[in-house]
Design a protein around this motif. Structure first.
Motif, PDB file in Angstrom:
ATOM      1  N   GLU A 330       6.448   5.021  -6.562  1.00  0.00           N
ATOM      2  CA  GLU A 330       6.775   5.378  -5.064  1.00  0.00           C
ATOM      3  C   GLU A 330       5.516   6.020  -4.311  1.00  0.00           C
ATOM      4  O   GLU A 330       5.694   6.508  -3.234  1.00  0.00           O
ATOM      5  CB  GLU A 330       7.684   6.596  -5.419  1.00  0.00           C
ATOM      6  CG  GLU A 330       7.402   7.597  -6.122  1.00  0.00           C
ATOM      7  CD  GLU A 330       7.970   7.752  -7.366  1.00  0.00           C
ATOM      8  OE1 GLU A 330       8.181   8.888  -7.836  1.00  0.00           O
ATOM      9  OE2 GLU A 330       7.910   6.713  -7.940  1.00  0.00           O
ATOM     10  N   ARG A 331       4.320   5.831  -4.928  1.00  0.00           N
ATOM     11  CA  ARG A 331       3.070   6.240  -4.171  1.00  0.00           C
ATOM     12  C   ARG A 331       2.187   5.315  -3.825  1.00  0.00           C
ATOM     13  O   ARG A 331       0.825   5.566  -3.696  1.00  0.00           O
ATOM     14  CB  ARG A 331       2.634   7.622  -4.990  1.00  0.00           C
ATOM     15  CG  ARG A 331       3.548   8.913  -5.030  1.00  0.00           C
ATOM     16  CD  ARG A 331       2.736   9.813  -5.830  1.00  0.00           C
ATOM     17  NE  ARG A 331       1.763  10.305  -5.643  1.00  0.00           N
ATOM     18  CZ  ARG A 331       0.956  11.418  -5.949  1.00  0.00           C
ATOM     19  NH1 ARG A 331       1.337  11.858  -7.073  1.00  0.00           N
ATOM     20  NH2 ARG A 331      -0.210  11.680  -5.478  1.00  0.00           N
ATOM     21  N   LEU A 332       2.504   4.018  -3.797  1.00  0.00           N
ATOM     22  CA  LEU A 332       1.613   2.909  -3.734  1.00  0.00           C
ATOM     23  C   LEU A 332       1.011   2.991  -2.317  1.00  0.00           C
ATOM     24  O   LEU A 332      -0.458   2.668  -2.241  1.00  0.00           O
ATOM     25  CB  LEU A 332       2.398   1.718  -3.634  1.00  0.00           C
ATOM     26  CG  LEU A 332       3.153   1.014  -4.933  1.00  0.00           C
ATOM     27  CD1 LEU A 332       4.129  -0.012  -4.486  1.00  0.00           C
ATOM     28  CD2 LEU A 332       2.211   0.641  -6.021  1.00  0.00           C
ATOM     29  N   THR A 333       1.296   3.541  -1.219  1.00  0.00           N
ATOM     30  CA  THR A 333       0.605   3.720  -0.037  1.00  0.00           C
ATOM     31  C   THR A 333      -0.688   4.702  -0.266  1.00  0.00           C
ATOM     32  O   THR A 333      -1.656   4.596   0.471  1.00  0.00           O
ATOM     33  CB  THR A 333       1.461   4.375   1.190  1.00  0.00           C
ATOM     34  OG1 THR A 333       1.815   5.660   0.542  1.00  0.00           O
ATOM     35  CG2 THR A 333       2.729   3.331   1.177  1.00  0.00           C
ATOM     36  N   GLU A 334      -0.618   5.391  -1.336  1.00  0.00           N
ATOM     37  CA  GLU A 334      -1.648   6.440  -1.522  1.00  0.00           C
ATOM     38  C   GLU A 334      -2.794   5.920  -2.332  1.00  0.00           C
ATOM     39  O   GLU A 334      -3.965   6.533  -2.766  1.00  0.00           O
ATOM     40  CB  GLU A 334      -1.135   7.825  -2.350  1.00  0.00           C
ATOM     41  CG  GLU A 334      -0.191   8.618  -1.599  1.00  0.00           C
ATOM     42  CD  GLU A 334       0.431   9.590  -2.354  1.00  0.00           C
ATOM     43  OE1 GLU A 334      -0.539  10.376  -2.897  1.00  0.00           O
ATOM     44  OE2 GLU A 334       1.487   9.636  -2.348  1.00  0.00           O
ATOM     45  N   ARG A 337      -7.531   1.510  -1.031  1.00  0.00           N
ATOM     46  CA  ARG A 337      -7.784  -0.069  -1.100  1.00  0.00           C
ATOM     47  C   ARG A 337      -9.465  -0.173  -0.661  1.00  0.00           C
ATOM     48  O   ARG A 337      -9.693  -1.185   0.082  1.00  0.00           O
ATOM     49  CB  ARG A 337      -6.949  -0.802   0.136  1.00  0.00           C
ATOM     50  CG  ARG A 337      -5.254  -0.903  -0.275  1.00  0.00           C
ATOM     51  CD  ARG A 337      -4.589  -1.846   0.456  1.00  0.00           C
ATOM     52  NE  ARG A 337      -3.227  -1.870   0.064  1.00  0.00           N
ATOM     53  CZ  ARG A 337      -2.760  -2.930  -0.760  1.00  0.00           C
ATOM     54  NH1 ARG A 337      -3.529  -3.740  -1.087  1.00  0.00           N
ATOM     55  NH2 ARG A 337      -1.538  -2.963  -0.916  1.00  0.00           N
ATOM     56  N   GLU A 361       1.830  -5.667  -7.341  1.00  0.00           N
ATOM     57  CA  GLU A 361       2.026  -5.052  -6.291  1.00  0.00           C
ATOM     58  C   GLU A 361       1.030  -5.752  -5.272  1.00  0.00           C
ATOM     59  O   GLU A 361       0.919  -4.990  -4.188  1.00  0.00           O
ATOM     60  CB  GLU A 361       2.093  -3.611  -6.303  1.00  0.00           C
ATOM     61  CG  GLU A 361       3.133  -3.056  -7.042  1.00  0.00           C
ATOM     62  CD  GLU A 361       4.457  -3.383  -6.532  1.00  0.00           C
ATOM     63  OE1 GLU A 361       4.940  -3.504  -5.491  1.00  0.00           O
ATOM     64  OE2 GLU A 361       5.233  -3.779  -7.499  1.00  0.00           O
ATOM     65  N   PHE A 363      -2.557  -5.348  -5.545  1.00  0.00           N
ATOM     66  CA  PHE A 363      -3.795  -4.696  -5.584  1.00  0.00           C
ATOM     67  C   PHE A 363      -4.731  -5.438  -6.400  1.00  0.00           C
ATOM     68  O   PHE A 363      -4.380  -5.739  -7.459  1.00  0.00           O
ATOM     69  CB  PHE A 363      -3.644  -3.212  -6.261  1.00  0.00           C
ATOM     70  CG  PHE A 363      -2.960  -2.368  -5.188  1.00  0.00           C
ATOM     71  CD1 PHE A 363      -3.630  -1.588  -4.396  1.00  0.00           C
ATOM     72  CD2 PHE A 363      -1.697  -2.215  -5.331  1.00  0.00           C
ATOM     73  CE1 PHE A 363      -3.115  -0.433  -3.598  1.00  0.00           C
ATOM     74  CE2 PHE A 363      -1.001  -1.359  -4.257  1.00  0.00           C
ATOM     75  CZ  PHE A 363      -1.902  -0.573  -3.395  1.00  0.00           C
TER      76      PHE A 363
END
Ligand code: ZN
Length: 387
Positions: A330-334, A337, A361, A363
């Motif tokens: 649930e914290r993929l956006t954090e 990159r 996902e 990355f």
């Protein structure tokens, strides 16, 4: 009861001191003086002087097993002491085989203790195991577990199996030559390494390996005196949290690659490779020294720490970002990159698991900190707090 080979060769006489020392077990009809002599004649090899090997060896020594072999390559660490009762606080830093020998002989100076300060490996295991009657498998890693099981099959030695995970433990007797399965009959393939946290990663209550190790010692003794029902064909499972014992019937697999009808593995293989292929082939790593150099050079590096918050509180790499493994989905956006993102945990196992998930996902270019924070402490910052 299964036949054992301990019936023929005995002649060992018991001294007055031994008669007294073992009087309470000699008094048992199932043991008697003859049983005690058999114990004295027996040679038992303990693989590992850790959480399982400690209680097993302590009780075997006290019970009068004449010769106990101990194989372990490690030195005693402070974090071992809550479960590895062969070793004492003063032993920290000492070879486990040395403290094991001292402790076992202090309990029972009438026995022989043979020690091997080495990791059990393919080239030496056969010769070593051949010299003993029974093997107690107290190993803490899968390569050693497969190796000891395989060699016991080839050498026709009973292998007393034990393993623990957090509050759970299990034990069995592997002995295809007595009609039961071997470890490979149950687990033909190792699980992917990232699926098996070590004790260091998963945590373990000291009493649990204590319980299982004592069951292993019990199985050894029964096998030697030839009494009772042993764990052949049965896998005993203990949940210490609910204190429930369950039992599963286990069978020999006729297609087992080692003990089956047409075995394909008849000599030691590369066990490291067999057990670790998934991690080594798919996750790229970076050493703590390399990471430190990149940071020192001012290179842009993001460090994601997937440990738990309490671990992060104890010690962390400067400027690292905490995203515990379980919260990643649930914290993929954090997840940064940046060009170089290093994922880390305590020893490198959880972080490898995180990288495999994150790759799915989308990355890319994620690097696993090899050896985790433990390696960072060793190579970069020895003042860091250890747990
Ligand atoms: Zn088998």
């Amino acid at each position: 009861m299964n036949e054992t080979t301990f019936g023929e060769k005995r002649v060992a006489q018991l001294s007055q001191d031994e008669l007294l020392r073992y009087s309470r077990q000699i008094n048992l009809a199932q043991v008697g003086e003859d049983g005690q002599r058999r114990l004295k004649e027996a040679r038992v090899l303990c693989i590992g002087a850790g959480g399982l090997g400690s209680p097993a060896a302590l009780y075997l020594a006290a019970a009068g097993i004449g010769t106990i072999g101990v194989v372990d390559q490690d030195t005693v660490d402070l974090s071992n002491l809550h479960r590895q009762l062969l070793h004492e606080t003063n032993d920290v830093g000492r070879a486990k085989t040395d403290s094991a020998r001292a402790r076992l002989l202090a309990i029972n100076p009438t026995i022989e203790v043979e020690t091997y300060t080495t990791r059990l490996c393919g080239s030496t295991a056969i010769e070593l195991i051949r010299n003993y009657d029974i093997v107690v498998d107290g190993s803490d890693n899968l390569p050693t577990r497969y190796l000891s099981s395989d060699v016991c099959v080839w050498e026709r030695k009973p292998n007393i199996y034990g393993s623990v995970h957090q509050f759970e433990g299990q034990a069995s007797l592997f002995a295809p030559h007595l009609g039961g399965p071997c470890y490979r009959c149950l687990f033909p393939e190792p699980p992917p390494p990232e699926a098996i946290p070590s004790c260091a990663e998963a945590g373990v209550l000291g009493v649990v390996p204590g319980l299982i190790g004592i069951i292993q010692a019990l199985e050894v003794i029964k096998l030697i005196i030839g009494r009772g029902d042993n764990l052949l064909g049965r896998l005993l499972h203990v949940d210490a949290l609910t204190l429930r014992f369950r039992e599963f019937n286990i069978r020999r697999d006729p297609d087992c690659p080692v003990c089956g009808e047409s075995p394909v593995i008849t000599e030691p293989i590369d066990y490291e490779q067999f057990c670790n292929r998934s991690i080594s082939s798919t996750v790229r790593g970076i050493s703590a020294t390399q990471l430190h150099e990149m940071i020192s050079r001012g290179q842009e590096v993001a460090v994601v720490d997937v440990r738990e918050p309490f671990e992060f509180e104890i010690a962390r790499i400067p400027n690292s970002q905490l995203i515990p493994l379980g919260t990643i989905p649930e914290r993929l956006t954090e997840i940064p990159r940046t060009e170089t993102t290093v994922v880390m945990c305590k020893t490198g196992v959880r972080s490898a698991r995180a990288i495999e998930f994150l790759r799915g996902e989308g990355f890319e270019n994620l690097l696993n900190l090899k050896g985790g924070l433990d390696a960072w402490r060793e190579e970069v910052d020895p003042t860091m707090r250890k747990y």
